[in-house]
Design a protein around this motif. Structure first.
Motif, short mmCIF file in Angstrom:
data_model
loop_
_atom_site.label_atom_id
_atom_site.label_comp_id
_atom_site.label_asym_id
_atom_site.label_seq_id
_atom_site.Cartn_x
_atom_site.Cartn_y
_atom_site.Cartn_z
N GLY A 238 41.87 39.98 51.48
CA GLY A 238 40.72 40.27 50.64
C GLY A 238 41.06 40.29 49.16
N LEU A 239 42.21 40.87 48.82
CA LEU A 239 42.60 40.95 47.41
C LEU A 239 42.79 39.57 46.82
CD1 LEU A 239 43.38 42.60 44.94
CD2 LEU A 239 45.71 42.74 45.84
N ALA A 240 43.42 38.67 47.56
CA ALA A 240 43.61 37.31 47.06
C ALA A 240 42.27 36.63 46.82
CB ALA A 240 44.44 36.51 48.07
N GLU A 241 41.31 36.87 47.71
CA GLU A 241 39.98 36.29 47.54
C GLU A 241 39.30 36.83 46.29
OE1 GLU A 241 35.83 35.73 50.13
OE2 GLU A 241 37.65 36.52 51.08
N LEU A 242 39.45 38.13 46.03
CA LEU A 242 38.83 38.73 44.85
C LEU A 242 39.52 38.28 43.57
CD1 LEU A 242 38.20 42.38 46.13
CD2 LEU A 242 36.60 40.44 46.05
N GLU A 243 40.85 38.11 43.62
CA GLU A 243 41.57 37.61 42.44
C GLU A 243 41.10 36.20 42.09
OE1 GLU A 243 45.90 39.87 42.61
OE2 GLU A 243 45.54 38.12 43.90
N ALA A 244 40.84 35.39 43.10
CA ALA A 244 40.36 34.04 42.87
C ALA A 244 38.94 34.03 42.32
CB ALA A 244 40.42 33.23 44.16
N ALA A 245 38.11 34.96 42.81
CA ALA A 245 36.72 35.01 42.36
C ALA A 245 36.60 35.57 40.95
CB ALA A 245 35.89 35.86 43.33
N GLY A 246 37.46 36.54 40.60
CA GLY A 246 37.38 37.17 39.30
C GLY A 246 36.18 38.09 39.17
N THR A 247 36.09 38.78 38.05
CA THR A 247 34.99 39.73 37.85
C THR A 247 33.81 39.13 37.10
OG1 THR A 247 35.94 40.53 35.78
CG2 THR A 247 36.60 41.66 37.81
N GLY A 248 33.99 37.94 36.54
CA GLY A 248 32.88 37.31 35.81
C GLY A 248 32.44 38.11 34.61
N GLY A 249 33.36 38.82 33.99
CA GLY A 249 33.01 39.62 32.82
C GLY A 249 32.44 40.98 33.16
N HIS A 250 32.39 41.33 34.44
CA HIS A 250 31.89 42.65 34.85
C HIS A 250 32.80 43.74 34.30
CE1 HIS A 250 29.44 45.12 37.62
NE2 HIS A 250 30.52 45.87 37.70
N VAL A 251 32.21 44.86 33.89
CA VAL A 251 32.98 45.94 33.28
C VAL A 251 33.78 46.68 34.35
CG1 VAL A 251 32.86 48.06 31.92
CG2 VAL A 251 31.24 46.20 31.48
N ALA A 252 35.08 46.82 34.12
CA ALA A 252 35.96 47.56 35.01
C ALA A 252 37.04 48.22 34.18
CB ALA A 252 36.58 46.63 36.06
#
Length: 393
Positions: A238-252
């Motif tokens: 799951g982490l690899a999938e999220l790293e590939a997707a990125g946050t798209g500028g979402h605040v974190a």
């Protein structure tokens, strides 16, 4: 009903107030303590309280509404009209104070306006019993994040109006409403899960030892299960999938890396991938986050009720702080903005000590906190305004 059970059902539950005090101190800790500790990792305050303190605050809102509207007996007929009017009046007071506090340069994500809207959401659910409410709340924890993710694919609003004040309401009413309901720090759509479960818990006989124990055990199991499930999913790809997707500028508050479960997302998940719904990160509003924080909130409430059974009125000083969280939270925001900012040495200790110094004698010699008294007066007036009409329960 025996005399003893009548007393137990009508007296103020010190364990509930103690849980409110835990929520207040937890929120103070996340406001005043740095997220990154001296060792470069997430600080202890944020490991313990981030996301969990505000969730406990919201769940206890539901508990309080239930206790004020009949406890184990849901209101019907005229009783429901009176309870609804009183709850709506409290919502108005809370929302108004939230707008006032939003004008201060505190740098905080102030919860009160969201909290006030949640009170209004509670109105149609006041007539339901514990089973229905808890079931709906758990369902909401799973379903509403999916709805939120779908809706936010096309709706965006600036975070400038996510801490509402009179200016944002007048200049950007539409953005303020969207932030309150969908995109803000405590979006009502997903936070309805906390409200409904809290309402259901408030319909239980909380004075019973067995209920307190069940809340503690069930809450802990749900919290651990949600956290472990999210952790394993991340480690399994799951982490690899999220790293590939990125946050798209979402605040974190941090990067998408192995420490992701300690990164706050300020209310919502990024919309770059549906896979974001698998995280238990604080304030992400994903199903694992909602279930984990619901579980932790239930466990804290259960523990405080168990503590009341164990030590009785010795818990009263802590409960005194929790009995006036509306006043103390508001004062905390003002003090951060003025006399006791984050840069003050031992700021958390100072804020907590001041809360105790104010609350304990006030509760002992005066009673309700100042803002609690205003809200109670508004509720009494609203209840009285409908007392003479409507069908009897």
């Amino acid at each position: 009903m025996t005399e003893r059970s009548t007393i137990a059902s009508t007296r103020r539950l010190l364990g509930v107030d103690a849980a409110r005090a835990v929520a207040l101190v937890g929120m103070m800790a996340t406001h005043l303590e740095p997220r990154i500790g001296p060792d470069g990792g997430t600080s202890t305050a944020h490991l313990l309280a981030a996301g969990r303190a505000s969730a406990l605050f919201a769940l206890l809102a539901g508990v309080g509404i239930a206790l004020a509207s009949g406890g184990t007996t849901p209101p019907r007929g005229r009783s429901w009209l009176q309870a609804a009017a009183a709850t709506a009046a409290r919502a108005g007071v809370i929302f108004a104070v939230g707008l006032f506090l939003g004008a201060f340069e505190s740098g905080l994500a102030i919860i009160l306006c969201y909290y006030g809207v949640l009170f209004l959401v509670a109105l149609p659910f006041l007539r339901l019993g514990a089973g229905w409410l808890i079931g709906l709340g758990v369902a909401a924890a799973v379903v509403t994040p999916v709805l939120s993710q779908a809706l936010r694919q096309t709706v965006t609003t600036p975070l400038d109006s996510a801490v509402p004040n009179l200016v944002t309401v007048l200049l950007d009413p539409g953005g303020t409403v969207v932030n309150l309901l969908l995109t803000g720090y405590y979006p009502v759509l997903t936070w309805t899960a906390y409200l409904l479960v809290g309402l259901g818990v408030g319909r239980l006989p909380l004075a019973r030892l067995g209920v307190a124990a069940a809340l503690t055990v069930a809450g802990a199991l749900v919290a651990v299960a949600a956290w472990v499930a999210s952790s394993r999913w991340l480690a399994g790809g799951g982490l690899a999938e999220l790293e590939a997707a990125g946050t798209g500028g979402h605040v974190a508050t941090g990067a998408v890396d192995a420490d992701l479960l300690h990164v706050s997302f300020f209310g919502t998940t990024p919309t770059t991938s549906w896979a974001w719904l698998g995280i238990a990160s604080p304030h992400s509003g994903a199903p694992p986050d909602l279930l984990h924080t619901l579980g932790s909130a239930l466990a804290v409430l259960g523990l405080m009720l168990l503590l009341e059974h164990a030590i009785g009125r010795a818990i009263w000083p802590v409960a005194a702080i929790g009995s006036m969280t509306f006043t103390l939270y508001s004062l905390h925001v003002v003090l951060i903005s003025t006399l006791i900012p984050r840069t003050t040495d031992d700021a958390l200790l100072v804020h907590v000590a001041l809360a105790a110094v104010i609350a304990i004698p006030w509760r002992r010699y005066v009673g309700r906190g100042p803002l609690e008294a205003v809200a109670a007066a508004a509720a009494r007036a609203a209840r009285g305004s409908v007392a003479g009409g409507g069908p009897r329960s």
